[in-house]
Design an enzyme around this catalytic site. Sequence first.
Site, PDB file in Angstrom:
ATOM      1  N   PRO A  13      -1.671   4.655   1.554  1.00 49.18           N
ATOM      2  CA  PRO A  13      -1.994   3.613   0.567  1.00 49.18           C
ATOM      3  C   PRO A  13      -3.427   3.571  -0.077  1.00 49.18           C
ATOM      4  CG  PRO A  13      -0.631   2.846   2.329  1.00 49.18           C
ATOM      5  CD  PRO A  13      -1.230   4.285   2.679  1.00 49.18           C
ATOM      6  N   CYS A  14      -3.818   3.376  -1.210  1.00 49.88           N
ATOM      7  CA  CYS A  14      -5.106   3.589  -1.871  1.00 49.88           C
ATOM      8  C   CYS A  14      -5.532   2.450  -2.475  1.00 49.88           C
ATOM      9  CB  CYS A  14      -4.992   4.653  -3.035  1.00 49.88           C
ATOM     10  SG  CYS A  14      -3.852   4.219  -4.155  1.00 49.88           S
ATOM     11  N   GLN A  15      -4.831   1.060  -2.013  1.00 48.05           N
ATOM     12  CA  GLN A  15      -5.293  -0.178  -2.477  1.00 48.05           C
ATOM     13  C   GLN A  15      -7.010  -0.377  -2.406  1.00 48.05           C
ATOM     14  OE1 GLN A  15      -2.464   0.366  -1.122  1.00 48.05           O
ATOM     15  NE2 GLN A  15      -0.910  -0.514  -2.699  1.00 48.05           N
TER      16      GLN A  15
END
Length: 366
Positions: free
Chosen positions: A84-86
């Site tokens: 996940p790259c949030q």
Amino acid sequence: MKPKTPRISAVDLFCGVGGLTHGLVRSGVDVRAGIDLDPSCRYPYEANNSAVFVERDVNEVTPAEIKSYVGGRKGYSLLAGCAPCQPFSTYSQSGRSKKRGLDWQLVSKFGELVSQVQPDLVTMENVPQLQDHEVFEQFLGNLHGYSVSASVVECIKIGVPQSRKRLVVIASKLGALEIEAVGKKGNSVRTVRQEIADLPPIAAGEKHADDPLHAASSLSEVNMKRIRASKPGGTWRDWDPELLAACHRKTTGATYPSVYGRMEWDAPAPTITTQCFGYGNGRFGHPEQDRAISLREAAMLQTFPRDYKFLADDETVTFSRLGRLIGNAVPVRLGEVIGEILVEHVRKAEKGTLRPISEELSGRLF
């Protein structure tokens, strides 16, 4: 005669609804399992891919579990994924400091699993901003003994019809990566028209009877006036003054010209985000119909097949959930290109034509 596809068995970490998996399978990779914490991903992942969905926090996954899917098989092993790259995303500002450490930890966990499992091949896809952070260097540090190549990919150059850039890492223990081959693919730029023009028209707030995913969110009366005043590729500056939102009247609003915009038929779409179903969230207006793009159109712009199943028969459309699943997915075509690179690389390894890793030259994949 088409050369035989080598046997590559893979596990897809952070698999989501299966964008990377589906692309890898198209290229000939045998994905055995996808691992993700989100139970909403189970149905679309398993309904469209011949792989098992493992509902698990990747932090709790053991090397032995991964080896149970790819270890001891004939052929080659691949560990793939997109953490996940949030914390790096410009589209996710709220709560960034709280989530940042957690999501960076997932990148580190990916690297640790590589180091412990020692697969023949590794690929990771993420946002370009990751390469500027120390966690990326830590990830690369876990690839000791591998030939490694990393590059920022402009997805429009590989057949994805949207302006999307992604960081791609490919690593191999089989020999030096042949980095020159990718640039010779010569994919033409695909457009919004080529991808979604043949879908049947629907109105804002409606869904098509034959495809519940071909559904468009409702528009308020003022937003209906705004979209009717919007030109494909234009901005809210084209509107009459009475249609302007309060944020547009502020000096800071001038820096967001693409919100409340329409896509252009003969150009790629903007980056498909988790909020792509909302007209006011970006240039997500349909090129000619007075509505935001539908969930099906968003999925197709992410290069999912038109018949990719996201909903079981007894499920109802929830825009926020499905928008999140579609927007967070790896474009299928990107996964396919990565798979093609890996398959060709293994073919060369089997022929004995790869340079040893110690003789690898530095370079870029794309």
